[in-house]
Design a protein around this motif. Structure first.
Motif, PDB file in Angstrom:
ATOM      1  N   ALA A 135       0.838  -1.204   0.000  1.00  0.00           N
ATOM      2  CA  ALA A 135       0.000   0.000   0.000  1.00  0.00           C
ATOM      3  C   ALA A 135       0.870   1.250   0.000  1.00  0.00           C
ATOM      4  CB  ALA A 135      -0.935  -0.018   1.211  1.00  0.00           C
ATOM      5  N   SER A 136       1.909   1.258   0.859  1.00  0.00           N
ATOM      6  CA  SER A 136       2.709   2.484   0.944  1.00  0.00           C
ATOM      7  C   SER A 136       3.506   2.689  -0.345  1.00  0.00           C
ATOM      8  CB  SER A 136       3.591   2.481   2.193  1.00  0.00           C
ATOM      9  OG  SER A 136       4.850   1.960   1.909  1.00  0.00           O
ATOM     10  N   THR A 137       3.964   1.580  -0.958  1.00  0.00           N
ATOM     11  CA  THR A 137       4.668   1.722  -2.243  1.00  0.00           C
ATOM     12  C   THR A 137       3.731   2.328  -3.285  1.00  0.00           C
ATOM     13  OG1 THR A 137       5.830  -0.291  -1.699  1.00  0.00           O
ATOM     14  CG2 THR A 137       6.088   0.510  -3.943  1.00  0.00           C
ATOM     15  N   PHE A 138       2.497   1.824  -3.307  1.00  0.00           N
ATOM     16  CA  PHE A 138       1.538   2.345  -4.281  1.00  0.00           C
ATOM     17  C   PHE A 138       1.330   3.850  -4.096  1.00  0.00           C
ATOM     18  CE2 PHE A 138      -2.897   3.627  -4.998  1.00  0.00           C
ATOM     19  CZ  PHE A 138      -2.871   3.608  -6.379  1.00  0.00           C
ATOM     20  N   TYR A 139       1.123   4.278  -2.861  1.00  0.00           N
ATOM     21  CA  TYR A 139       0.887   5.715  -2.644  1.00  0.00           C
ATOM     22  C   TYR A 139       2.104   6.546  -3.062  1.00  0.00           C
ATOM     23  CZ  TYR A 139      -3.510   4.845  -0.261  1.00  0.00           C
ATOM     24  OH  TYR A 139      -4.798   4.480   0.017  1.00  0.00           O
ATOM     25  N   ARG A 140       3.309   5.951  -2.862  1.00  0.00           N
ATOM     26  CA  ARG A 140       4.508   6.686  -3.237  1.00  0.00           C
ATOM     27  C   ARG A 140       4.598   6.843  -4.757  1.00  0.00           C
ATOM     28  NH1 ARG A 140       9.079   3.860  -0.979  1.00  0.00           N
ATOM     29  NH2 ARG A 140       7.585   3.472   0.659  1.00  0.00           N
ATOM     30  N   VAL A 141       4.390   5.725  -5.481  1.00  0.00           N
ATOM     31  CA  VAL A 141       4.451   5.770  -6.950  1.00  0.00           C
ATOM     32  C   VAL A 141       3.388   6.725  -7.485  1.00  0.00           C
ATOM     33  CG1 VAL A 141       4.100   4.416  -9.041  1.00  0.00           C
ATOM     34  CG2 VAL A 141       5.396   3.467  -7.157  1.00  0.00           C
ATOM     35  N   MET A 142       2.189   6.579  -6.944  1.00  0.00           N
ATOM     36  CA  MET A 142       1.068   7.424  -7.375  1.00  0.00           C
ATOM     37  C   MET A 142       1.404   8.902  -7.152  1.00  0.00           C
ATOM     38  SD  MET A 142      -1.913   6.737  -8.598  1.00  0.00           S
ATOM     39  CE  MET A 142      -3.155   7.895  -9.107  1.00  0.00           C
ATOM     40  N   GLY A 143       2.024   9.174  -5.978  1.00  0.00           N
ATOM     41  CA  GLY A 143       2.385  10.551  -5.657  1.00  0.00           C
ATOM     42  C   GLY A 143       3.373  11.131  -6.671  1.00  0.00           C
ATOM     43  N   ARG A 152      -1.990  10.219   0.696  1.00  0.00           N
ATOM     44  CA  ARG A 152      -1.612   8.845   0.997  1.00  0.00           C
ATOM     45  C   ARG A 152      -2.374   8.304   2.199  1.00  0.00           C
ATOM     46  NH1 ARG A 152       3.522   7.297   2.663  1.00  0.00           N
ATOM     47  NH2 ARG A 152       4.147   7.557   0.513  1.00  0.00           N
ATOM     48  N   ASP A 153      -2.432   6.976   2.294  1.00  0.00           N
ATOM     49  CA  ASP A 153      -3.129   6.285   3.378  1.00  0.00           C
ATOM     50  C   ASP A 153      -4.545   6.805   3.608  1.00  0.00           C
ATOM     51  OD1 ASP A 153      -1.021   4.586   3.840  1.00  0.00           O
ATOM     52  OD2 ASP A 153      -0.012   6.018   5.154  1.00  0.00           O
ATOM     53  N   THR A 154      -5.189   7.134   2.515  1.00  0.00           N
ATOM     54  CA  THR A 154      -6.538   7.666   2.618  1.00  0.00           C
ATOM     55  C   THR A 154      -7.448   6.779   1.781  1.00  0.00           C
ATOM     56  OG1 THR A 154      -5.699   9.888   2.916  1.00  0.00           O
ATOM     57  CG2 THR A 154      -7.935   9.684   2.100  1.00  0.00           C
ATOM     58  N   GLY A 155      -8.514   6.330   2.397  1.00  0.00           N
ATOM     59  CA  GLY A 155      -9.460   5.485   1.667  1.00  0.00           C
ATOM     60  C   GLY A 155     -10.593   6.322   1.124  1.00  0.00           C
ATOM     61  N   ASP A 156     -11.766   5.698   1.031  1.00  0.00           N
ATOM     62  CA  ASP A 156     -12.902   6.449   0.523  1.00  0.00           C
ATOM     63  C   ASP A 156     -13.677   7.134   1.644  1.00  0.00           C
ATOM     64  OD1 ASP A 156     -12.411   5.750  -2.132  1.00  0.00           O
ATOM     65  OD2 ASP A 156     -13.352   3.808  -1.838  1.00  0.00           O
ATOM     66  N   PHE A 157     -13.316   6.817   2.893  1.00  0.00           N
ATOM     67  CA  PHE A 157     -14.036   7.363   4.047  1.00  0.00           C
ATOM     68  C   PHE A 157     -13.882   8.891   4.082  1.00  0.00           C
ATOM     69  CE2 PHE A 157     -14.106   7.520   8.969  1.00  0.00           C
ATOM     70  CZ  PHE A 157     -15.449   7.837   8.959  1.00  0.00           C
ATOM     71  N   ARG A 158     -14.968   9.608   3.817  1.00  0.00           N
ATOM     72  CA  ARG A 158     -14.874  11.066   3.772  1.00  0.00           C
ATOM     73  C   ARG A 158     -16.229  11.732   3.730  1.00  0.00           C
ATOM     74  NH1 ARG A 158     -11.134  12.264  -0.423  1.00  0.00           N
ATOM     75  NH2 ARG A 158     -10.360  10.162  -0.095  1.00  0.00           N
TER      76      ARG A 158
END
Ligand code: UDP
Ligand code: MG
Length: 311
Positions: A135-143, A152-158
């Motif tokens: 998950a953290s790798t994905f957020y880094r690449v995406m960033g 990062r580390d944010t889901g759909d909860f909002r």
């Protein structure tokens, strides 16, 4: 009085749904808002829909939406947002991994003037180290790749304000990466940090293959960078090949040209073949998505919709 609708996509969640509703109803009682909840049954195979209907019979604040089959979370969520009509909308998972007790905090920030208030996970209880790492790798690449920064580390909860909801409703793309779309909307955004609980019941619908595809969906819908990477890789290889070619020519001139070089030829052919296939694959990923968009199918189909009972 202002209104709040909580949108809950659920797929095979019958075990935990009653507990979820009990906790949500307790939160509703604290809020001075006209609250309602919309449960979306995303083609569940268990008796999730029956549970939803019994909740609706018992509580006038409950609305239910049933899709014609399982469309996946992103589309279930979209269906829910399309049917939500309130001053603010909260998106939450049905498995109690996102605590409903955080909603009043969201509402407070919304009243301060924020349009999107999202929950950021400070910990991920009940998840394996490998899941956390991927998950953290994905957020880094995406960033790095995405033009729209995805928190990062944010889901759909909002929570979404009315105008953020209306903006989101105008986005009709079929390959939906909701976390990215929420960020794309912009306006005034605010993060609220919370510890993520383990699932209350049932099991996650994600396996690593699905997560991998989800990650590719996210990257391709928010970035053209992989296409550029293919181009630059091609340019880099071509330049190396040019230098190597000169070296071979000089060597042949100085030392003559006995028939040699089977290994070099093999390595070159295989390497270039690989690079070309990768580049084709990258183009294919984008082309495939273009194909899906071009078909213009509806995003989802509704089986039944029951709005909340008017009071
Ligand atoms: N979900 C859905 N359709 C699906 C898969 C999941 O509506 O095809 C719902 C699920 O019921 C839950 C939420 O999406 O409310 C998050 O799913 P899950 O807990 O499996 O994902 P995770 O929390 O592991 O990322
Ligand atoms: Mg979950």
């Amino acid at each position: 009085m202002q209104s709040l609708t909580v949108v809950v996509p659920a797929y095979n969640e019958s075990e935990g749904l009653r507990e979820f509703h009990a906790r949500l109803a307790a939160v509703f009682d604290q809020l001075d808002l006209a609250c309602s909840v919309l449960y979306i049954d995303d083609g569940s195979r268990d008796d999730t829909y029956a549970v939803m209907c019994s909740l609706r019979d018992a509580d006038s604040r409950v609305a239910t939406l049933r899709l014609s089959r399982n469309f996946g979370k992103e589309l279930a969520l979209t269906a829910g947002l399309d049917h939500a009509d309130a001053d603010a909308v909260v998106v939450i998972d049905a498995d109690l991994q996102d605590p409903p007790e955080l909603i009043p905090t969201f509402v407070t920030h919304w009243r301060e003037g924020f349009d999107v208030v999202y929950g950021t996970r400070e910990s991920r209880a009940g998840e394996t180290r490998f899941k956390k790492f991927t998950a953290s790798t994905f957020y880094r690449v995406m960033g790095r790749l995405s033009q729209t920064p995805v928190p990062r580390d944010t889901g759909d909860f909002r929570l979404l304000s009315r105008r953020a909801l209306d903006a989101l409703k105008t986005v009709r793309e079929r390959q939906r990466f909701m976390k990215g779309l929420f960020a794309w909307v912009g306006y005034r955004q605010k993060a609220v940090v919370y510890p993520r609980d383990p699932r209350f019941a049932g099991e996650t619908k994600w396996n690593y293959w699905k997560l991998w595809n989800f990650a590719i969906d996210g990257i391709t819908s928010f970035s053209g960078a992989p296409l550029k990477i293919a181009t630059y890789l091609g340019i880099g290889v071509a330049m190396l090949a040019f230098v190597f070619g000169i070296w071979i020519a000089i060597k042949a001139l100085l030392l003559g040209d006995p028939v040699q070089g089977y290994p070099t030829i093999m390595v070159t052919i295989l390497f270039l073949g690989g690079v070309q296939l990768i580049a084709l694959g990258v183009i294919g990923e984008y082309l495939g998505r273009l194909y899906v968009e071009a078909k213009q199918r509806p995003l989802y189909l509704v089986d039944e919709y029951h709005p909340p009972t008017p009071r």
